[in-house]
Design an enzyme around this catalytic site. Structure first.
Site, PDB file in Angstrom:
ATOM      1  N   ASP A  98     -11.328  19.533   2.855  1.00 40.29           N
ATOM      2  CA  ASP A  98     -11.272  19.539   4.326  1.00 40.29           C
ATOM      3  C   ASP A  98     -11.420  20.972   4.848  1.00 40.29           C
ATOM      4  OD1 ASP A  98     -10.507  19.244   7.069  1.00 40.29           O
ATOM      5  OD2 ASP A  98      -9.292  17.505   6.560  1.00 40.29           O
ATOM      6  N   HIS A 100     -11.340  21.812   8.281  1.00 41.70           N
ATOM      7  CA  HIS A 100     -10.807  22.004   9.638  1.00 41.70           C
ATOM      8  C   HIS A 100      -9.585  22.920   9.604  1.00 41.70           C
ATOM      9  CE1 HIS A 100     -13.058  18.199   9.763  1.00 41.70           C
ATOM     10  NE2 HIS A 100     -13.385  18.574  10.988  1.00 41.70           N
ATOM     11  N   SER A 151      -8.403  12.971   3.906  1.00 46.80           N
ATOM     12  CA  SER A 151      -7.347  13.962   3.655  1.00 46.80           C
ATOM     13  C   SER A 151      -5.963  13.318   3.606  1.00 46.80           C
ATOM     14  CB  SER A 151      -7.370  15.049   4.725  1.00 46.80           C
ATOM     15  OG  SER A 151      -8.589  15.723   4.684  1.00 46.80           O
TER      16      SER A 151
HETATM   17 CO1  B1M Z   1     -14.980  17.730  12.204  1.00 49.50          CO
HETATM   18  N1  B1M Z   1     -14.345  15.875  12.251  1.00 49.50           N
HETATM   19  N2  B1M Z   1     -16.110  17.291  10.693  1.00 49.50           N
HETATM   20  N3  B1M Z   1     -15.618  19.541  12.372  1.00 49.50           N
HETATM   21  N4  B1M Z   1     -14.089  17.812  13.815  1.00 49.50           N
HETATM   22  C1  B1M Z   1     -13.275  15.555  13.187  1.00 49.50           C
HETATM   23  C2  B1M Z   1     -11.867  15.699  12.570  1.00 49.50           C
HETATM   24  C3  B1M Z   1     -13.588  14.063  13.609  1.00 49.50           C
HETATM   25  C4  B1M Z   1     -12.383  13.213  14.042  1.00 49.50           C
HETATM   26  C5  B1M Z   1     -14.681  14.072  14.698  1.00 49.50           C
HETATM   27  C6  B1M Z   1     -15.109  12.693  15.133  1.00 49.50           C
HETATM   28  O1  B1M Z   1     -15.779  11.988  14.402  1.00 49.50           O
HETATM   29  N5  B1M Z   1     -14.735  12.296  16.315  1.00 49.50           N
HETATM   30  C7  B1M Z   1     -14.260  13.545  12.273  1.00 49.50           C
HETATM   31  C8  B1M Z   1     -13.299  12.921  11.228  1.00 49.50           C
HETATM   32  C9  B1M Z   1     -13.511  11.455  11.065  1.00 49.50           C
HETATM   33  C10 B1M Z   1     -12.730  10.864   9.946  1.00 49.50           C
HETATM   34  O2  B1M Z   1     -12.364  11.412   8.959  1.00 49.50           O
HETATM   35  N6  B1M Z   1     -12.476   9.600  10.149  1.00 49.50           N
HETATM   36  C11 B1M Z   1     -14.896  14.825  11.746  1.00 49.50           C
HETATM   37  C12 B1M Z   1     -15.955  14.849  10.816  1.00 49.50           C
HETATM   38  C13 B1M Z   1     -16.547  13.505  10.433  1.00 49.50           C
HETATM   39  C14 B1M Z   1     -16.460  16.044  10.269  1.00 49.50           C
HETATM   40  C15 B1M Z   1     -17.535  16.194   9.180  1.00 49.50           C
HETATM   41  C16 B1M Z   1     -17.426  15.213   7.996  1.00 49.50           C
HETATM   42  C17 B1M Z   1     -18.901  16.085   9.874  1.00 49.50           C
HETATM   43  C18 B1M Z   1     -20.087  16.138   8.946  1.00 49.50           C
HETATM   44  O3  B1M Z   1     -20.261  17.046   8.173  1.00 49.50           O
HETATM   45  N7  B1M Z   1     -20.890  15.132   9.066  1.00 49.50           N
HETATM   46  C19 B1M Z   1     -17.315  17.642   8.721  1.00 49.50           C
HETATM   47  C20 B1M Z   1     -16.222  17.698   7.636  1.00 49.50           C
HETATM   48  C21 B1M Z   1     -16.349  18.809   6.705  1.00 49.50           C
HETATM   49  C22 B1M Z   1     -15.151  18.838   5.745  1.00 49.50           C
HETATM   50  O4  B1M Z   1     -14.044  18.999   6.185  1.00 49.50           O
HETATM   51  N8  B1M Z   1     -15.432  18.670   4.495  1.00 49.50           N
HETATM   52  C23 B1M Z   1     -16.741  18.244   9.973  1.00 49.50           C
HETATM   53  C24 B1M Z   1     -16.903  19.582  10.314  1.00 49.50           C
HETATM   54  C25 B1M Z   1     -16.418  20.162  11.487  1.00 49.50           C
HETATM   55  C26 B1M Z   1     -16.757  21.574  11.947  1.00 49.50           C
HETATM   56  C27 B1M Z   1     -16.894  22.572  10.801  1.00 49.50           C
HETATM   57  C28 B1M Z   1     -18.057  21.547  12.733  1.00 49.50           C
HETATM   58  C29 B1M Z   1     -15.586  21.845  12.953  1.00 49.50           C
HETATM   59  C30 B1M Z   1     -14.349  22.517  12.311  1.00 49.50           C
HETATM   60  C31 B1M Z   1     -14.309  24.012  12.474  1.00 49.50           C
HETATM   61  C32 B1M Z   1     -12.982  24.580  12.031  1.00 49.50           C
HETATM   62  O5  B1M Z   1     -11.950  23.973  12.042  1.00 49.50           O
HETATM   63  N9  B1M Z   1     -13.046  25.815  11.634  1.00 49.50           N
HETATM   64  C33 B1M Z   1     -15.168  20.426  13.331  1.00 49.50           C
HETATM   65  C34 B1M Z   1     -14.398  20.109  14.482  1.00 49.50           C
HETATM   66  C35 B1M Z   1     -14.153  21.242  15.442  1.00 49.50           C
HETATM   67  C36 B1M Z   1     -13.871  18.809  14.719  1.00 49.50           C
HETATM   68  C37 B1M Z   1     -13.130  18.266  15.962  1.00 49.50           C
HETATM   69  C38 B1M Z   1     -14.177  18.031  17.035  1.00 49.50           C
HETATM   70  C39 B1M Z   1     -12.032  19.134  16.535  1.00 49.50           C
HETATM   71  C40 B1M Z   1     -10.951  19.544  15.541  1.00 49.50           C
HETATM   72  C41 B1M Z   1     -10.036  20.600  16.135  1.00 49.50           C
HETATM   73  O6  B1M Z   1     -10.145  21.765  15.819  1.00 49.50           O
HETATM   74  N10 B1M Z   1      -9.159  20.187  17.063  1.00 49.50           N
HETATM   75  C42 B1M Z   1     -12.510  16.931  15.380  1.00 49.50           C
HETATM   76  C43 B1M Z   1     -12.209  15.892  16.422  1.00 49.50           C
HETATM   77  C44 B1M Z   1     -10.738  15.538  16.491  1.00 49.50           C
HETATM   78  O7  B1M Z   1      -9.876  16.146  15.929  1.00 49.50           O
HETATM   79  N11 B1M Z   1     -10.445  14.475  17.151  1.00 49.50           N
HETATM   80  C45 B1M Z   1     -13.347  16.673  14.209  1.00 49.50           C
HETATM   81  C46 B1M Z   1      -8.221  21.084  17.706  1.00 49.50           C
HETATM   82  C47 B1M Z   1      -7.008  21.327  16.801  1.00 49.50           C
HETATM   83  C48 B1M Z   1      -6.004  22.256  17.464  1.00 49.50           C
HETATM   84  O8  B1M Z   1      -6.406  20.065  16.569  1.00 49.50           O
HETATM   85  O9  B1M Z   1      -6.456  20.322  14.048  1.00 49.50           O
HETATM   86  O10 B1M Z   1      -5.700  18.159  15.135  1.00 49.50           O
HETATM   87  P1  B1M Z   1      -5.798  19.628  15.172  1.00 49.50           P
HETATM   88  O11 B1M Z   1      -4.324  20.246  15.203  1.00 49.50           O
HETATM   89  C49 B1M Z   1      -3.300  19.792  16.058  1.00 49.50           C
HETATM   90  C50 B1M Z   1      -2.410  18.719  15.430  1.00 49.50           C
HETATM   91  O12 B1M Z   1      -3.128  17.804  14.626  1.00 49.50           O
HETATM   92  C51 B1M Z   1      -1.362  19.505  14.717  1.00 49.50           C
HETATM   93  O13 B1M Z   1      -1.204  20.667  15.507  1.00 49.50           O
HETATM   94  C52 B1M Z   1      -2.377  20.961  16.266  1.00 49.50           C
HETATM   95  C53 B1M Z   1      -2.007  21.069  17.749  1.00 49.50           C
HETATM   96  O14 B1M Z   1      -0.892  21.860  17.964  1.00 49.50           O
HETATM   97  N12 B1M Z   1      -1.550  19.935  13.336  1.00 49.50           N
HETATM   98  C54 B1M Z   1      -0.471  20.232  12.552  1.00 49.50           C
HETATM   99  C55 B1M Z   1      -2.664  20.137  12.613  1.00 49.50           C
HETATM  100  N13 B1M Z   1      -2.349  20.544  11.383  1.00 49.50           N
HETATM  101  C56 B1M Z   1      -1.022  20.620  11.318  1.00 49.50           C
HETATM  102  C57 B1M Z   1      -0.187  21.002  10.264  1.00 49.50           C
HETATM  103  C58 B1M Z   1       1.201  20.950  10.488  1.00 49.50           C
HETATM  104  C59 B1M Z   1       1.714  20.579  11.728  1.00 49.50           C
HETATM  105  C60 B1M Z   1       0.891  20.208  12.768  1.00 49.50           C
HETATM  106  O15 B1M Z   1       2.081  21.299   9.562  1.00 49.50           O
HETATM  107  C61 B1M Z   1       1.633  21.685   8.275  1.00 49.50           C
END
Ligand code: B1M
Length: 215
Positions: A98, A100, A151
């Site tokens: 992963d 992200h 994940s």
């Molecule tokens: Co990706 N991606 N992505 N992506 N991406 C998602 C997660 C996705 C939901 C988008 C969608 O389809 N709507 C989807 C997953 C679907 C699934 O698994 N069912 C997805 C996908 C499919 C993919 C790829 C597979 C796409 C592809 O290649 N075809 C690929 C995966 C690569 C891999 O990981 N092997 C991929 C790639 C990417 C980018 C590189 C382009 C980029 C990431 C850049 C980076 O992080 N450096 C990206 C992005 C930006 C996203 C979305 C749009 C935004 C994620 C984000 O940063 N959110 C995302 C959509 C979504 O999440 N709904 C998506 C903002 C961030 C602050 O939120 O990380 O959730 P988040 O953190 C929150 C809480 O979750 C929590 O606290 C934060 C807020 O305070 N939290 C924790 C998180 N971690 C925590 C740990 C803790 C406590 C709290 O304690 C340890």
């Protein structure tokens, strides 16, 4: 567009030019964390929705993520920090497979600003690396982040590995990321793990849980 709408738009459009100027302007009326939570994260949410609906291609998602990261980096020095220090050490990583890391890095910032030592290992980390770091740094807890559905499976395997290595009792685990649900962690994963495992919806809940763990 008005300032805050423009900032949100910058995330969606991946538009970096003039970002810092807008952020400095925003800081005059709102605290850094509020800008992140209410404005920037709202933009990222839209990006996720557009991507999920097939209306946005991956390179543009990446551009949005880069703007988000630059914005957080610019705001970070303006965030509140507590004087308290040495509250404990946590090893933090995005799990194997992963990439992200925006959420994980926010957790790092919030915990660090609130007195924790965070060993941030980065993305795609196998459990063996996480556990070596936990041992080396005598960590009080392990934090794993992951946004992909797969994940959540990796996290379960990691907990099983921690059981097998006999470290579960001394290493509470904090889990977070968009693909996880509270019920999966609190029902399924607590069944699996022989230590304490908790779910944090956001970085602030992560902080509260760490405080509770260390109390
Ligand atoms: Co990706 N991606 N992505 N992506 N991406 C998602 C997660 C996705 C939901 C988008 C969608 O389809 N709507 C989807 C997953 C679907 C699934 O698994 N069912 C997805 C996908 C499919 C993919 C790829 C597979 C796409 C592809 O290649 N075809 C690929 C995966 C690569 C891999 O990981 N092997 C991929 C790639 C990417 C980018 C590189 C382009 C980029 C990431 C850049 C980076 O992080 N450096 C990206 C992005 C930006 C996203 C979305 C749009 C935004 C994620 C984000 O940063 N959110 C995302 C959509 C979504 O999440 N709904 C998506 C903002 C961030 C602050 O939120 O990380 O959730 P988040 O953190 C929150 C809480 O979750 C929590 O606290 C934060 C807020 O305070 N939290 C924790 C998180 N971690 C925590 C740990 C803790 C406590 C709290 O304690 C340890």
């Amino acid at each position: 567009l008005p300032l805050f709408e423009r900032l949100e738009r910058r995330i969606v459009d991946g538009e970096r030019n003039g970002l810092e100027t807008d952020l400095d302007e925003a800081l005059k009326s709102r605290p850094a964390l509020e800008i992140i939570n209410d404005t920037l994260l709202s933009g990222m949410k839209t990006v996720g929705e557009l991507f999920g609906a097939g209306l946005m291609q991956l390179p543009f998602v990446l551009a949005s993520a880069e703007v988000m990261k630059a914005a957080v980096a610019h705001l970070e020095p303006h965030m509140e920090k507590t004087d308290s220090d040495g509250k404990g050490t946590i090893v933090l990583a995005t799990v194997k497979g992963d990439v992200h890391d925006i959420g994980k890095n926010l957790v790092d910032i919030i915990l660090t600003n609130n007195g924790y030592t965070v060993v941030n290992l980065g993305i795609k980390q196998p459990i063996s690396t996480i556990l070596s770091a936990a041992e080396e740094h005598r960590a009080h807890a392990v934090g794993m982040s992951g946004l992909l559905v797969k994940s959540t499976v990796v996290m379960k395997e990691n907990l099983q590995e921690m059981n097998a290595r006999g470290v579960a009792k001394k290493l509470p685990v904090l889990l977070g990321g968009a693909a996880l649900t509270r019920s999966y962690v609190e029902n399924d994963l607590t069944e699996v793990y022989e230590g304490r495992v908790s779910y944090a919806r956001d970085a602030f809940e992560g902080l509260r849980l760490m405080d509770a763990t260390m109390a």
